[in-house]
Motif scaffolding. Structure first.
Motif, PDB file in Angstrom:
ATOM      1  N   MET A   1       0.341  -1.115  -0.032  1.00  0.00           N
ATOM      2  CA  MET A   1       0.087  -0.486  -0.278  1.00  0.00           C
ATOM      3  C   MET A   1       0.906   1.181   0.087  1.00  0.00           C
ATOM      4  O   MET A   1       0.306   2.108  -0.890  1.00  0.00           O
ATOM      5  CB  MET A   1      -0.380   0.462   1.367  1.00  0.00           C
ATOM      6  CG  MET A   1      -2.282  -0.856   1.667  1.00  0.00           C
ATOM      7  SD  MET A   1      -3.360  -0.962   2.368  1.00  0.00           S
ATOM      8  CE  MET A   1      -2.485  -0.922   3.816  1.00  0.00           C
ATOM      9  N   VAL A   2       1.804   1.216   1.127  1.00  0.00           N
ATOM     10  CA  VAL A   2       2.342   2.370   0.641  1.00  0.00           C
ATOM     11  C   VAL A   2       3.038   2.675  -0.434  1.00  0.00           C
ATOM     12  O   VAL A   2       3.582   4.074  -0.746  1.00  0.00           O
ATOM     13  CB  VAL A   2       3.676   2.257   2.638  1.00  0.00           C
ATOM     14  CG1 VAL A   2       4.710   3.045   2.140  1.00  0.00           C
ATOM     15  CG2 VAL A   2       3.375   2.203   3.579  1.00  0.00           C
ATOM     16  N   LEU A   3       3.729   1.536  -1.201  1.00  0.00           N
ATOM     17  CA  LEU A   3       4.330   1.789  -2.836  1.00  0.00           C
ATOM     18  C   LEU A   3       3.504   2.350  -3.334  1.00  0.00           C
ATOM     19  O   LEU A   3       3.782   3.375  -4.031  1.00  0.00           O
ATOM     20  CB  LEU A   3       4.869   0.298  -2.997  1.00  0.00           C
ATOM     21  CG  LEU A   3       6.355  -0.347  -2.376  1.00  0.00           C
ATOM     22  CD1 LEU A   3       7.001  -1.223  -2.917  1.00  0.00           C
ATOM     23  CD2 LEU A   3       7.824   1.511  -2.838  1.00  0.00           C
ATOM     24  N   ARG A   4       2.410   2.321  -3.063  1.00  0.00           N
ATOM     25  CA  ARG A   4       1.376   2.001  -4.751  1.00  0.00           C
ATOM     26  C   ARG A   4       1.227   3.648  -3.963  1.00  0.00           C
ATOM     27  O   ARG A   4       0.999   4.639  -5.162  1.00  0.00           O
ATOM     28  CB  ARG A   4       0.313   1.411  -4.495  1.00  0.00           C
ATOM     29  CG  ARG A   4      -0.690   1.691  -5.506  1.00  0.00           C
ATOM     30  CD  ARG A   4      -1.656   0.920  -5.531  1.00  0.00           C
ATOM     31  NE  ARG A   4      -2.232  -0.354  -4.341  1.00  0.00           N
ATOM     32  CZ  ARG A   4      -3.061   0.728  -3.149  1.00  0.00           C
ATOM     33  NH1 ARG A   4      -3.480   2.126  -3.750  1.00  0.00           N
ATOM     34  NH2 ARG A   4      -3.412  -0.093  -2.371  1.00  0.00           N
ATOM     35  N   ASP A   5       0.919   4.006  -2.522  1.00  0.00           N
ATOM     36  CA  ASP A   5       0.998   5.982  -2.727  1.00  0.00           C
ATOM     37  C   ASP A   5       1.964   6.523  -3.028  1.00  0.00           C
ATOM     38  O   ASP A   5       1.647   7.848  -3.250  1.00  0.00           O
ATOM     39  CB  ASP A   5       0.599   5.235  -0.668  1.00  0.00           C
ATOM     40  CG  ASP A   5      -0.179   7.033  -0.734  1.00  0.00           C
ATOM     41  OD1 ASP A   5      -0.817   7.607  -1.022  1.00  0.00           O
ATOM     42  OD2 ASP A   5       0.507   7.526   0.080  1.00  0.00           O
ATOM     43  N   ILE A   6       3.096   6.253  -2.842  1.00  0.00           N
ATOM     44  CA  ILE A   6       4.231   6.769  -3.349  1.00  0.00           C
ATOM     45  C   ILE A   6       5.097   6.848  -4.816  1.00  0.00           C
ATOM     46  O   ILE A   6       5.896   7.486  -5.342  1.00  0.00           O
ATOM     47  CB  ILE A   6       5.748   6.956  -2.700  1.00  0.00           C
ATOM     48  CG1 ILE A   6       5.798   5.568  -2.694  1.00  0.00           C
ATOM     49  CG2 ILE A   6       5.320   7.156  -1.465  1.00  0.00           C
ATOM     50  CD1 ILE A   6       7.351   5.673  -1.446  1.00  0.00           C
ATOM     51  N   TYR A   7       4.302   5.733  -5.535  1.00  0.00           N
ATOM     52  CA  TYR A   7       4.336   5.478  -7.049  1.00  0.00           C
ATOM     53  C   TYR A   7       4.742   7.008  -7.274  1.00  0.00           C
ATOM     54  O   TYR A   7       3.719   7.979  -8.025  1.00  0.00           O
ATOM     55  CB  TYR A   7       3.765   4.437  -7.259  1.00  0.00           C
ATOM     56  CG  TYR A   7       4.175   4.596  -9.053  1.00  0.00           C
ATOM     57  CD1 TYR A   7       5.215   3.286  -9.053  1.00  0.00           C
ATOM     58  CD2 TYR A   7       3.175   4.392 -10.032  1.00  0.00           C
ATOM     59  CE1 TYR A   7       6.078   3.630 -10.068  1.00  0.00           C
ATOM     60  CE2 TYR A   7       3.909   4.842 -11.261  1.00  0.00           C
ATOM     61  CZ  TYR A   7       4.179   3.559 -11.489  1.00  0.00           C
ATOM     62  OH  TYR A   7       4.529   3.126 -12.687  1.00  0.00           O
TER      63      TYR A   7
END
Length: 304
Positions: free
Chosen positions: A97-103
Motif C-alpha cells: 500500500m505504501v509503495l503504491r501510494d508513493i509511486y
C-alpha cells in the motif's frame, strides 16, 4: 453511543514534510539490525513463556486452570508465533500500500524518503518475526483463506485514510501487547528483544500513520469518510480476529474444540483488548471514523 464518538473533527498538526524529516532523523539515530541484535544462537529455553501469560487467549478460563505450567508456556509460545505470523502477513500488505501510494511521486520529498525507510523497517521486521516463530518451534501459521483474499483486495484498492488508518490499527494493537511482553521477565529473552525492537521502530510508523490519516481526511467529503470508516473497521476486525490461529491449541497439545470455545467466551481477554485500545479508539473518534456501522465491527472484535 455518545455523540463525541462520531464527531467529524480533524486535528491538524505540523506540515507533513516536517513530520517526515523528524522521523528520518530519528531512524538515523535509533534503529536496529535484528540479525545482530537478537540472540538467534542460544537454544530455546522452554522454562520461559513466549508471551505474557495474561495475554493468552485462554488465561482466566477453566481450561487454563486445568493446564500444567508446561502446557501454559507452550501455548504462549505458539500464540506468540501466531501473532508474529499475522504481523508478517499485514506488514506485506502495508508495504504494498505504501509503495503504491508513493509511486511516481517526488523522491526529494522527505515523505517519499520516509516511506521507503518504513518499508525497509518492515522488511527487517518480517524476517525477524519469521526467524522468531521458527525458533519458538512453531509451524507456519497463516490467516484463514477468506482473510487472505480480503487482504489481497484491500491492499489493491485501499487508498488515503483507509490505508493509513488500517495500518495504524494493526500497529497499535501489536504495540500494546508487545510493550507488556518486552518488560516481562517470564518471557524468553530473545522474544523480549524482538518486541523491544518492534516497539521502538513502530512508534515512528504509528506517528506517520496518524499524521497521514489526518492529512488525507482533510480532502475527504462526508460520503468518502463514511465509506472509509466502514472499510477501516472491517479491516481491523479481520486483522484482530486473525492474530491467533486456532491451530495453536493443537500444537500446544490441547483439545482444539474446547480451547476455541473457551477462548471465544473469555471475558478477561476481551476486557484486555478493550482497555488496551482506548487511545486508538479516541483517535478514530476524533477523526470522525467511529460511525455507527463501523462500531459494529469494532465491538465484534472487542476493541470497544
Amino acid at each position: 453511543m455518545a455523540r463525541s464518538t462520531v464527531r467529524h473533527e480533524v486535528r491538524t498538526g505540523p506540515p507533513a514534510h516536517d513530520v517526515a524529516r523528524r522521523l528520518l532523523d530519528s531512524a538515523a539515530t535509533l534503529s536496529y539490525d535484528p540479525a545482530t541484535e537478537v540472540d538467534w544462537e542460544t537454544p530455546l529455553d522452554k522454562d520461559f513463556h513466549g508471551a505474557s501469560p495474561e495475554w493468552s487467549t485462554l488465561y482466566g478460563t477453566a481450561y487454563w486452570r486445568e493446564m500444567t505450567e508446561e502446557q501454559r508456556k507452550e501455548l504462549t509460545r505458539q500464540e506468540a508465533a501466531s501473532v508474529a505470523s499475522t504481523g508478517i502477513w499485514f506488514e506485506m500488505i502495508l508495504q504494498q500500500m505504501v509503495l503504491r501510494d508513493i509511486y511516481a511521486k517526488d523522491p526529494t520529498d522527505p515523505r517519499f524518503q520516509w516511506a521507503l525507510t518504513e518499508i525497509a523497517d518492515e522488511c527487517r521486521h518480517s524476517i525477524m518475526f519469521a526467524r522468531g516463530a521458527q525458533k519458538l518451534g512453531a509451524p507456519a501459521y497463516r490467516p484463514h483463506r477468506v482473510a487472505v483474499e480480503l487482504g489481497r483486495a484491500f491492499k489493491t484498492v485501499a487508498f488515503g485514510e483507509a490505508a493509513y488508518a488500517a495500518i495504524l490499527v494493526a500497529e497499535e494493537v501489536l504495540d500494546v501487547m508487545q510493550r507488556d511482553w518486552m518488560r516481562d521477565t517470564r518471557v524468553v529473552p530473545f522474544v523480549r528483544t524482538i518486541n523491544n525492537i518492534h516497539v521502538v521502530e513502530e512508534s515512528r510508523h504509528m506517528k506517520f500513520a496518524r499524521d497521514e490519516t489526518r492529512k488525507r481526511l482533510e480532502e475527504a467529503g462526508p460520503l468518502r469518510r463514511r465509506v472509509h470508516a466502514l472499510v477501516i473497521a472491517i479491516a481491523s476486525y479481520v486483522i484482530v480476529t486473525s492474530m491467533v490461529n486456532k491451530d495453536v491449541y493443537r500444537h500446544a497439545g490441547l483439545d482444539t474444540e474446547r480451547a476455541v470455545r473457551e477462548a471465544r467466551a473469555n471475558e478477561h481477554h476481551r476486557a484486555l483488548m478493550r482497555s488496551s485500545c482506548s487511545g486508538l479508539m479516541e483517535f478514530l473518534a476524533s477523526a470522525g471514523l467511529l460511525t455507527r456501522p463501523a462500531l459494529v465491527f469494532y465491538k465484534r472484535a472487542h476493541l470497544i
